[in-house]
Design an enzyme around this catalytic site. Structure first.
Site, PDB file in Angstrom:
ATOM      1  N   ASP A  65      27.085 -18.866  49.927  1.00 52.09           N
ATOM      2  CA  ASP A  65      27.937 -19.536  48.954  1.00 52.09           C
ATOM      3  C   ASP A  65      27.156 -20.683  48.316  1.00 52.09           C
ATOM      4  O   ASP A  65      26.522 -21.480  49.015  1.00 52.09           O
ATOM      5  CB  ASP A  65      29.180 -20.071  49.671  1.00 52.09           C
ATOM      6  CG  ASP A  65      30.133 -20.767  48.736  1.00 52.09           C
ATOM      7  OD1 ASP A  65      30.646 -20.092  47.828  1.00 52.09           O
ATOM      8  OD2 ASP A  65      30.350 -21.977  48.913  1.00 52.09           O
ATOM      9  N   GLU A  94      24.752 -17.070  45.518  1.00 53.12           N
ATOM     10  CA  GLU A  94      25.027 -17.577  44.178  1.00 53.12           C
ATOM     11  C   GLU A  94      23.880 -18.512  43.778  1.00 53.12           C
ATOM     12  O   GLU A  94      23.692 -19.559  44.390  1.00 53.12           O
ATOM     13  CB  GLU A  94      26.345 -18.341  44.163  1.00 53.12           C
ATOM     14  CG  GLU A  94      27.555 -17.464  44.440  1.00 53.12           C
ATOM     15  CD  GLU A  94      28.841 -18.279  44.516  1.00 53.12           C
ATOM     16  OE1 GLU A  94      29.740 -18.036  43.701  1.00 53.12           O
ATOM     17  OE2 GLU A  94      28.923 -19.169  45.385  1.00 53.12           O
TER      18      GLU A  94
END
Length: 672
Positions: free
Chosen positions: A351, A380
């Site tokens: 994340d 990400e």
């Protein structure tokens, strides 16, 4: 930082329930002067039935280990003064039969007694993670665990990822799954929903993915494990403990062994059915900093700060982890390696990976390679705000070529195909929006360098950022923002259901015929909806649960998706492993009408049995004529029809062929 880089993760402003940032002292210590401990034994270690605890707390004047009978409440039954040891650590070896089962540590810093907390390396906890447990997770194994083996994986571009929140899989009343919302719900075979459709684990196998990506299953702070009858929901992006399974998914959150054993059963069940497990891990921030072990044991060290001493906030969650500091990096690397070793995890999705530093991500790759080179790493490649750490040091997309065998999501393809992530009524290429062809082509070649792409016209990145196709995750939807079906409805007002289905199928046909690694949120294969919600992080099951009735209702759509994944698995031309092979074998066709894309995979690309493959996309809401090279073609895909043996044979031609393309469709022609 450009606004475009922030948009893909703005939902995190709510998803991690932001609280006001605690203000740290305006004059911060010189953290670089803190001693570094290099040993492998931080946290609890066990030898001959006796537990030894080692905690790094270099600024503490004293550290006490307290034992309790229960996971919450009561008074300590014993209080041990820990011994100061090397490199800022404190240690204590417990008796063979200690008086209590649950433990905390309490530091005295600057004459002040801090809060009681588990240590940062805790691997087993009681209810709500308030206390650690004198329990060796290696002794809590399901039957047959030592024989558990990862399914084989030839190369990274063979990966097909299906994303899933564990609770969503089973909560629907007609899921046919007994253990609703639990780890064990993902282990049940033979479950069926409306009209006898397979659900749960059987559905994942039937669909044809290779990896099951679970949203956070580490211990998070958003759900009170003592009040599960209130049926609360959360995605879990509020980490409390990095290396402990979440208790709300266990059959008994108060039993420290249950969550450990049952998560291992998930891995075991997936492996037995040929599926690999990806854990969604959140190392970029924590829940309220003040309540964490980090701030209670080494104030300030684990977090980045602004010049005024306040917490910096590149995560939009109130704080960001200082992964570049040696003892923070050590914790993260050892935590990831622990999940792979103890729970046999096959991959990790990071994340807001862009908040972490490059050296930490590289160290994670090295640590995992010592176990298995095939373990997948991706994340990400952006942040949700500015960070004190320079961008040149962060694991953002622009630096992916410095991150060997670590992948990032391509928001270029996502927003190119479906439309801008935050402008919900704005359509994309698949809905006829002009000017997005180069952004889609950028994704088709998996963000690598390709001579036929005009990078100045790509929506976000103006240069290729991937060194190999395995460094790019291609997708058009995930748990964040609107699901594909909801986005298409928002951006295509007045479209009929049949027209929306055409655009849905076109969108993911682009994804699954592109190079790189494809990604699909489970349920999108039968037009999953969340009623238009773009941020369902804490909304009820009625919004988030997978409605298995839609699998029956949209059976032809599901069957198309299943065949589409099978097509990709059967033909290596769609999953070339190197940049050079893509540059050699993939050529975009010239002189196309606006709103169309066509390319050819030529000369048995990747050793494919098909000699040449021509892929054509018409994103327009009107028919188009696309000229393809001369040849003797068989049509294997046209719109929502997919027949690998051939839908029809076209008459051979020695001249270029004007291919008539219906609106919002894909066509695949092959020369066998």
């Amino acid at each position: 930082m450009k606004l475009l880089r922030l948009l893909p993760v703005l939902v995190l402003l709510n998803a991690c329930a932001v609280r006001p940032a605690t203000i740290a002292p305006s004059t911060l210590p010189d953290f670089s002067s803190y001693p570094v401990y290099y040993g492998p034994d931080l946290g609890l270690t066990f030898q001959a039935g006796r537990a030894t605890l080692r905690v790094w707390a270099p600024t503490a004047e004293a550290l006490h280990l307290k034992l309790y009978t229960n996971g919450i409440g009561g008074e300590p039954v014993v209080d041990f003064a820990m011994r100061k040891a090397e490199s800022g650590t404190w240690t204590f070896t417990l008796p063979a039969q200690p008086a209590g089962r649950f433990y905390v540590v309490q530091a005295t810093i600057g004459g002040q007694k801090m809060a009681e907390v588990p240590d940062p390396y805790v691997h087993a906890v009681g209810l709500n993670g308030q206390r650690g447990v004198l329990l060796d997770p290696a002794t809590v194994n399901p039957m047959g665990w030592l024989d558990d083996q990862r399914p084989t994986l030839a190369k990274p571009t063979d990966v097909i990822i299906g994303e899933l929140h564990l609770r969503d899989l089973s909560m629907h009343p007609k899921s046919g799954i007994e253990h609703k919302g639990k780890y064990l719900g993902l282990t049940e075979p033979g479950t069926q929903g409306p009209a006898g459709v397979s659900t749960g684990l059987d559905h994942l196998v039937e669909l044809g993915i290779s990896h099951v990506h679970l949203l956070p299953t580490n211990d998070f702070a958003s759900i009170d494990e003592s009040t599960l009858s209130e049926n609360r929901y959360n995605w879990g992006y509020e980490p409390l403990h990095f290396s402990v399974p979440e208790g709300s998914f266990a059959t008994d959150p108060a039993d420290p062994a249950a969550r450990i054993r049952e998560l291992k059963q998930v891995t075991q069940a997936l492996h037995r059915r040929g599926l690999r497990l990806v854990l969604d891990v959140v190392y970029n921030h924590t829940t309220d900093a003040a309540r964490t072990s980090f701030e209670q044991l080494v104030p300030g060290y684990y977090y980045r700060h602004n010049d005024d001493g306040s917490y910096s906030n590149a995560t939009a969650c109130g704080n960001e982890i200082a992964s570049e500091r040696p003892m923070v990096r050590k914790l993260i690397v050892e935590s990831v390696a622990y999940w792979a070793r103890e729970y046999h995890a096959d991959g990790f999705r990071f994340d807001l990976m862009g908040v972490l530093d490059i050296e930490t991500m590289r160290a994670i790759r090295v640590a995992l390679d010592q176990q298995d080179h095939s373990i997948l790493l991706y994340g990400e490649g952006w942040t949700a705000g500015p960070s004190p750490l320079p961008e040149t040091a962060r694991a953002v997309k622009a630096n992916v070529q410095r991150l060997e065998r670590i992948a990032a999501f391509s928001d270029e393809l996502r927003d190119g195909v479906r439309g801008h992530v935050s402008r919900r009524t704005e359509p994309g290429f698949a809905s006829g929006h002009p000017g997005l062809e180069e952004s889609v082509k950028f994704g088709i070649v998996a963000a690598i360098e390709h001579p036929q792409i005009d990078y100045s016209k790509v929506n976000y990145s103006k240069v290729p950022w991937a060194g190999t196709p395995a460094q790019t995750i291609n997708y058009v939807a995930c748990h964040d923002d609107q699901l594909l079906w909801d986005k298409l409805k928002s951006s295509n007002p007045g479209a009929t259901e049949a027209e929306l289905i055409q655009r849905d199928i076109l969108s993911n046909t682009i994804v699954f015929t592109s190079q790189g690694i494809p990604f699909l949120p489970i349920g999108d294969e039968f037009l999953r909806t969340k009623g238009g919600s773009h941020n369902s992080f804490n909304q009820p099951d009625s919004v988030n649960q997978i409605d298995w009735g839609r699998k029956a209702r949209y059976a032809p759509v599901y069957e198309f998706y299943r065949e589409l994944l099978a097509l990709r698995r059967a033909h290596p031309a769609f999953r070339l492993p190197t940049r050079e092979l893509i540059q050699q074998h993939l050529e975009f066709l010239p002189n196309l009408p606006p709103g169309t894309i066509a390319y050819r995979l030529r000369d048995h690309a990747g050793g494919d049995t098909w000699r040449n493959i021509v892929v054509v996309f018409n994103g327009n809401q009107a028919p188009a004529s696309v000229t393809v090279p001369a040849g003797s073609y068989t049509v294997v895909l046209r719109g929502d029809q997919l027949v690998p043996a051939g839908i029809e044979k076209m008459p051979p031609s020695r001249e270029p062929i004007a291919l008539k393309m219906p609106p919002s469709t894909a066509t695949i022609l092959v020369e066998k």
